[in-house]
Design an enzyme around this catalytic site. Structure first.
Site, PDB file in Angstrom:
ATOM      1  N   CYS A   1       0.848  -1.182   0.000  1.00  0.00           N
ATOM      2  CA  CYS A   1       0.000   0.000   0.000  1.00  0.00           C
ATOM      3  C   CYS A   1       0.889   1.238   0.000  1.00  0.00           C
ATOM      4  O   CYS A   1       2.030   1.193   0.461  1.00  0.00           O
ATOM      5  CB  CYS A   1      -0.937   0.103   1.200  1.00  0.00           C
ATOM      6  SG  CYS A   1      -2.007  -1.303   1.414  1.00  0.00           S
TER       7      CYS A   1
ATOM      8  N   ARG B   1       3.213   0.154  -5.425  1.00  0.00           N
ATOM      9  CA  ARG B   1       3.041  -0.470  -4.109  1.00  0.00           C
ATOM     10  C   ARG B   1       1.702  -1.202  -3.980  1.00  0.00           C
ATOM     11  O   ARG B   1       1.436  -1.834  -2.962  1.00  0.00           O
ATOM     12  CB  ARG B   1       3.132   0.591  -3.011  1.00  0.00           C
ATOM     13  CG  ARG B   1       4.420   1.374  -3.017  1.00  0.00           C
ATOM     14  CD  ARG B   1       4.420   2.402  -1.914  1.00  0.00           C
ATOM     15  NE  ARG B   1       4.609   1.786  -0.629  1.00  0.00           N
ATOM     16  CZ  ARG B   1       5.778   1.471  -0.108  1.00  0.00           C
ATOM     17  NH1 ARG B   1       6.880   1.731  -0.766  1.00  0.00           N
ATOM     18  NH2 ARG B   1       5.865   0.920   1.073  1.00  0.00           N
TER      19      ARG B   1
ATOM     20  N   TRP C   1      -3.049  -2.499  -1.605  1.00  0.00           N
ATOM     21  CA  TRP C   1      -2.783  -3.894  -1.990  1.00  0.00           C
ATOM     22  C   TRP C   1      -3.406  -4.708  -0.871  1.00  0.00           C
ATOM     23  O   TRP C   1      -2.905  -4.721   0.256  1.00  0.00           O
ATOM     24  CB  TRP C   1      -1.279  -4.131  -2.095  1.00  0.00           C
ATOM     25  CG  TRP C   1      -0.916  -5.496  -2.586  1.00  0.00           C
ATOM     26  CD1 TRP C   1      -0.782  -5.872  -3.893  1.00  0.00           C
ATOM     27  CD2 TRP C   1      -0.632  -6.664  -1.808  1.00  0.00           C
ATOM     28  NE1 TRP C   1      -0.440  -7.200  -3.960  1.00  0.00           N
ATOM     29  CE2 TRP C   1      -0.335  -7.717  -2.700  1.00  0.00           C
ATOM     30  CE3 TRP C   1      -0.596  -6.934  -0.438  1.00  0.00           C
ATOM     31  CZ2 TRP C   1      -0.012  -9.003  -2.285  1.00  0.00           C
ATOM     32  CZ3 TRP C   1      -0.280  -8.221  -0.019  1.00  0.00           C
ATOM     33  CH2 TRP C   1       0.018  -9.234  -0.940  1.00  0.00           C
TER      34      TRP C   1
ATOM     35  N   ASN D   1      -0.732   1.729   6.003  1.00  0.00           N
ATOM     36  CA  ASN D   1       0.072   0.739   5.278  1.00  0.00           C
ATOM     37  C   ASN D   1       0.622  -0.227   6.321  1.00  0.00           C
ATOM     38  O   ASN D   1       1.279   0.204   7.263  1.00  0.00           O
ATOM     39  CB  ASN D   1       1.223   1.455   4.546  1.00  0.00           C
ATOM     40  CG  ASN D   1       2.247   0.486   3.985  1.00  0.00           C
ATOM     41  OD1 ASN D   1       1.907  -0.644   3.650  1.00  0.00           O
ATOM     42  ND2 ASN D   1       3.480   0.939   3.888  1.00  0.00           N
ATOM     43  N   GLY D   2       0.333  -1.532   6.161  1.00  0.00           N
ATOM     44  CA  GLY D   2       0.843  -2.505   7.133  1.00  0.00           C
ATOM     45  C   GLY D   2      -0.243  -3.492   7.502  1.00  0.00           C
ATOM     46  O   GLY D   2      -1.253  -3.617   6.813  1.00  0.00           O
TER      47      GLY D   2
ATOM     48  N   GLU E   1      15.322 -16.849 -12.732  1.00  0.00           N
ATOM     49  CA  GLU E   1      14.933 -15.452 -12.895  1.00  0.00           C
ATOM     50  C   GLU E   1      14.166 -15.253 -14.214  1.00  0.00           C
ATOM     51  O   GLU E   1      13.184 -14.515 -14.257  1.00  0.00           O
ATOM     52  CB  GLU E   1      16.181 -14.554 -12.823  1.00  0.00           C
ATOM     53  CG  GLU E   1      15.952 -13.079 -13.022  1.00  0.00           C
ATOM     54  CD  GLU E   1      14.978 -12.429 -12.047  1.00  0.00           C
ATOM     55  OE1 GLU E   1      14.600 -13.045 -11.051  1.00  0.00           O
ATOM     56  OE2 GLU E   1      14.558 -11.277 -12.327  1.00  0.00           O
TER      57      GLU E   1
ATOM     58  N   LYS F   1      10.379 -13.830 -14.388  1.00  0.00           N
ATOM     59  CA  LYS F   1       9.977 -12.650 -15.175  1.00  0.00           C
ATOM     60  C   LYS F   1       8.757 -12.986 -16.023  1.00  0.00           C
ATOM     61  O   LYS F   1       7.812 -12.217 -16.101  1.00  0.00           O
ATOM     62  CB  LYS F   1      11.107 -12.171 -16.099  1.00  0.00           C
ATOM     63  CG  LYS F   1      12.246 -11.426 -15.460  1.00  0.00           C
ATOM     64  CD  LYS F   1      11.918 -10.045 -14.932  1.00  0.00           C
ATOM     65  CE  LYS F   1      11.522 -10.031 -13.513  1.00  0.00           C
ATOM     66  NZ  LYS F   1      12.249 -10.033 -12.392  1.00  0.00           N
TER      67      LYS F   1
ATOM     68  N   GLU G   1       5.626 -13.393 -13.845  1.00  0.00           N
ATOM     69  CA  GLU G   1       5.166 -12.142 -13.242  1.00  0.00           C
ATOM     70  C   GLU G   1       4.362 -11.286 -14.217  1.00  0.00           C
ATOM     71  O   GLU G   1       3.344 -10.722 -13.848  1.00  0.00           O
ATOM     72  CB  GLU G   1       6.374 -11.304 -12.788  1.00  0.00           C
ATOM     73  CG  GLU G   1       7.001 -11.745 -11.496  1.00  0.00           C
ATOM     74  CD  GLU G   1       8.180 -10.846 -11.120  1.00  0.00           C
ATOM     75  OE1 GLU G   1       8.227 -10.397  -9.978  1.00  0.00           O
ATOM     76  OE2 GLU G   1       9.058 -10.596 -11.977  1.00  0.00           O
TER      77      GLU G   1
ATOM     78  N   HIS H   1      14.876 -36.087 -13.777  1.00  0.00           N
ATOM     79  CA  HIS H   1      14.348 -36.617 -12.506  1.00  0.00           C
ATOM     80  C   HIS H   1      12.896 -36.210 -12.267  1.00  0.00           C
ATOM     81  O   HIS H   1      12.478 -36.035 -11.126  1.00  0.00           O
ATOM     82  CB  HIS H   1      15.226 -36.144 -11.341  1.00  0.00           C
ATOM     83  CG  HIS H   1      16.623 -36.681 -11.414  1.00  0.00           C
ATOM     84  ND1 HIS H   1      16.916 -38.013 -11.277  1.00  0.00           N
ATOM     85  CD2 HIS H   1      17.801 -36.057 -11.671  1.00  0.00           C
ATOM     86  CE1 HIS H   1      18.217 -38.199 -11.416  1.00  0.00           C
ATOM     87  NE2 HIS H   1      18.781 -37.025 -11.661  1.00  0.00           N
TER      88      HIS H   1
ATOM     89  N   LYS I   1       5.560  -3.883  -5.867  1.00  0.00           N
ATOM     90  CA  LYS I   1       7.013  -3.817  -5.952  1.00  0.00           C
ATOM     91  C   LYS I   1       7.674  -3.946  -4.589  1.00  0.00           C
ATOM     92  O   LYS I   1       8.728  -4.539  -4.446  1.00  0.00           O
ATOM     93  CB  LYS I   1       7.431  -2.506  -6.615  1.00  0.00           C
ATOM     94  CG  LYS I   1       8.923  -2.484  -6.891  1.00  0.00           C
ATOM     95  CD  LYS I   1       9.264  -1.645  -8.069  1.00  0.00           C
ATOM     96  CE  LYS I   1      10.704  -1.845  -8.480  1.00  0.00           C
ATOM     97  NZ  LYS I   1      10.925  -3.148  -9.137  1.00  0.00           N
TER      98      LYS I   1
HETATM   99  C1  G6P Z   1       8.332  -8.151  -4.669  1.00  0.00           C
HETATM  100  C2  G6P Z   1       8.632  -7.625  -6.060  1.00  0.00           C
HETATM  101  C3  G6P Z   1       9.819  -8.389  -6.664  1.00  0.00           C
HETATM  102  C4  G6P Z   1      11.014  -8.319  -5.718  1.00  0.00           C
HETATM  103  C5  G6P Z   1      10.666  -8.822  -4.325  1.00  0.00           C
HETATM  104  C6  G6P Z   1      11.779  -8.544  -3.323  1.00  0.00           C
HETATM  105  O1  G6P Z   1       7.813  -9.427  -4.752  1.00  0.00           O
HETATM  106  O2  G6P Z   1       7.502  -7.737  -6.899  1.00  0.00           O
HETATM  107  O3  G6P Z   1      10.167  -7.813  -7.909  1.00  0.00           O
HETATM  108  O4  G6P Z   1      12.063  -9.066  -6.256  1.00  0.00           O
HETATM  109  O5  G6P Z   1       9.502  -8.140  -3.836  1.00  0.00           O
HETATM  110  O6  G6P Z   1      11.908  -7.160  -3.185  1.00  0.00           O
HETATM  111  P1  G6P Z   1      13.216  -6.439  -2.695  1.00  0.00           P
HETATM  112  O7  G6P Z   1      12.868  -4.975  -2.724  1.00  0.00           O
HETATM  113  O8  G6P Z   1      13.499  -6.932  -1.315  1.00  0.00           O
HETATM  114  O9  G6P Z   1      14.308  -6.773  -3.648  1.00  0.00           O
END
Ligand code: G6P
Length: 613
Positions: free
Chosen positions: A2, A27, A77, A103-104, A486, A490, A493, A509, A608
């Site tokens: 949030c 956020r 969020w 927020n929290g 990764e 991507k 996501e 396996h 994010k």
């Molecule tokens: C969220 C974001 C990811 C990020 C992760 C860790 O899930 O969507 O893109 O990698 O948090 O965030 P940080 O700020 O700790 O790298």
């Protein structure tokens, strides 16, 4: 997660709040709202869905409804309660006199709710936040002072919060407080601001005050007062904010993600600047405070992170073990925090976090600090909570990253890890050809990244060809196994395609059972000790009719027939190759999502910065 904003001054509050919320959309974006104070009356407007829905809702209001020089805003969020209009913030007390944004997470909200209901409070939403609105209102009825009321109320809460609160009886003040959630005060001339993060206010001021856990601020147009939890006056210093407003523009790119991928060569140049000069000289890391004696005594390294940062940590295991010989464990922060972990003064704990605000990583780092470990934080946000908890700091200097999917910050984390490994080796007087090679490769990496970025058409064609597939497997071995993870992350996501990364040797396996012509397998092949092994795994996939895509710096003629498509990248030593290979996978994921018309910068359900456990 949030995002919250607050404004009090001489300008039209709603414009500043909406503009601030736009810059906090990373956020959360499932609902939003604002509360505006005018003539001792508070008007609340909320909307479900993207911020645009709130903007459209506000357009239907008359000027007199939204005319105000003070207000608070929120972008949500959802944690407790569906993402609908009733659960959107601001939340108000029963009489409507008090309203707040949060927020929290309030962990003990259920017992507080029962208590408040017994006292006659009527709850309208399913949120934990509404509890705080009723609770602070109850305290206000007793104290008639909003700072006192907030202070009394937060003492009854468990969990994490940043609050901005307004009461109609205090029409010139916003009261704010935080614990384990970010909140800063923007200092202006005849106006002041509150925000979860810098982008929300950077257009208006470059000066800010950071609140410590438990502190309470009362801000008005011309005054900022900060109180410690015992209500003594605090004197937090005013700090200069690091960002330029320009960094928040797409600069002609269709999405922030594409812009941020294209920034990668400069990100690498930036981070190397002042640290590494040639293949021979020592590198300099001014905020890494580890002495030779301390490094000698390190018995183990633990890397703790989440999401993309966790994948950078996995690359870190390969690099640090190879160069320093010290054993490295890598663990998701959320797993690390609920078991008996072993760390002591001879443990180096590396926390990696783009935002520096990820709740799980913060909790883990607080735990290891208590055990006496040296904490080194690798982050893109020097001013963040994790940076503040660190003994040593590596600022990755990637510039603000807006797109929810991390790209340039990942490369910057990888580069930081190479630098750290080299720094530790040089402090221990370890000198090897490998270290020289890494330095050489890092210095020429930007031009190799540029070579990929200036010729994206093939990646785009491949993306289009495979965009209709529902599942993907990414395989690699050795130091590129995290690259496979990764790349798959991507794709998941931003396109919502089911993609999984496997160590190529594990294919046989289990996952091999899934292979047929409906399953594309993307293999990362970098010339080095595992090249032939991964090629054998490609043969196995080919024999099962899987569609094979190669990302490689070389494929000899006899193997070309295995691949339905392949993307060639510049030659690079295996150990540095994750920083190059991942760019192809980022672009592939981007173009698939773009081709499918997905909301690339704000994928559904994600945020994010994850400031809740
Ligand atoms: C969220 C974001 C990811 C990020 C992760 C860790 O899930 O969507 O893109 O990698 O948090 O965030 P940080 O700020 O700790 O790298």
């Amino acid at each position: 997660m949030c995002g919250i904003v607050g404004y009090v001054g001489y300008q039209n509050a709603v414009d500043i709040l909406i503009d601030g919320l736009k810059h906090l959309e990373y956020r959360g974006y499932d609902s939003s709202g604002v509360a505006l104070m005018a003539d001792g009356k508070i008007n609340v407007y909320k909307a479900q869905g993207k911020l645009q829905n709130l903007i459209d809702e506000l357009k239907t209001k008359s000027d007199s409804d939204i005319k105000s020089n003070m207000g608070i805003g929120h972008i949500r969020w959802a944690t407790h309660g569906l993402p609908n209009q009733i659960n959107a913030h601001p939340q108000t007390c029963n009489c409507g006199g008090l309203t707040l944004v949060h927020n929290g997470i309030i962990e003990n909200y259920a017992s507080l709710k029962t208590e408040l209901e017994k006292e006659g409070c009527k709850f309208k939403s399913q949120t934990d936040t509404e509890v705080a609105a009723h609770l602070i209102a109850r305290e206000y009825d007793k104290t008639k002072d909003l700072v006192l009321a907030v202070n009394n109320a937060v003492k009854q809460l468990k969990g994490a919060w940043a609050f901005c609160v307004m009461h109609k009886n205090e029409p010139d003040n916003i009261v704010a407080t935080r614990k384990n959630a970010p909140l800063l005060i923007g200092v202006g001339e005849n106006e002041n601001f509150l925000a979860s993060d810098i982008p929300a206010i950077i257009k208006y001021t470059k000066k800010a005050i950071y609140l410590n856990d438990g502190q309470i601020a009362r801000i008005s147009k011309n005054n900022i007062e900060i109180f410690n939890p015992d209500l003594s006056i605090a004197d937090n210093k005013v700090e200069f904010l690091p960002f330029e407003p320009l960094a928040l523009s797409k600069m002609g790119y269709k999405h922030f993600m594409l812009k941020e991928i294209h920034e990668q060569p400069d990100v690498v140049r930036n981070i190397l600047q002042d640290k590494i000069f040639d293949e021979i000289s020592d590198i300099k890391l001014k905020d890494v405070k580890l002495t030779k004696e301390e490094i000698k005594n390190i018995k183990r390294i633990q890397i703790i992170a989440c999401g993309t940062s966790l994948h950078a940590g996995l690359v870190g295991k390969y690099v640090l073990e190879e160069i320093t010989g010290i054993p490295v464990d890598v663990e998701a922060s959320s797993e690390y925090i609920y078991r008996s972990t072993i760390a002591d003064k001879n443990t180096l704990v590396i926390g990696i976090s783009q935002s520096g605000e990820t709740a799980d990583t913060i909790t883990a780092i607080k735990q290891v600090k208590k055990k006496g470990a040296h904490v080194l934080i690798i982050t893109n946000r020097n001013e963040s909570m994790l940076a503040r908890l660190s003994n040593s700091l590596l600022h990755v200097n990637a510039g603000i990253e807006v797109s929810v999917a991390a790209t340039k910050s990942y490369i910057a984390q990888l580069i930081s890890i190479y630098l750290l490994a080299i720094f530790m080796a040089q402090t221990l007087d370890i000198k090897t050809d490998l270290i020289k090679d890494i330095k050489h490769e890092l210095l020429i990496l930007p031009s190799k990244l540029e070579a990929i970025l200036s010729n994206c058409s093939l990646i785009r064609e491949v993306a289009k060809k495979y965009s209709s597939y529902k599942n993907f497997i990414f395989i690699a071995r050795g130091i590129n196994y995290p690259t496979a993870l990764e790349g798959a992350l991507k794709l998941k996501e931003i396109s919502y395609i089911n993609a999984t990364g496997y160590p190529a040797g594990e294919l046989k396996h289990g996952p091999i059972a899934m292979l047929d012509e409906t399953m594309p397998v993307l293999a990362i092949l970098n010339e080095g000790i595992v090249y032939d092994k991964v090629m054998s795994n490609c043969e196995e996939a080919y024999a099962r009719q899987a569609k094979l895509i190669g990302v490689a710096n070389h494929i000899d003629d006899k193997h070309k027939k295995l691949f339905d498509d392949y993307i060639l990248i510049p030659d690079i030593k295996d150990i540095v190759s994750p920083a190059l290979n991942v760019t192809v996978l980022q672009l592939l994921a981007y173009y698939i999502a773009e081709y499918l018309g997905k909301d690339v910068d704000q994928p559904r359900n994600l945020a994010k910065s994850v400031t809740v456990e």
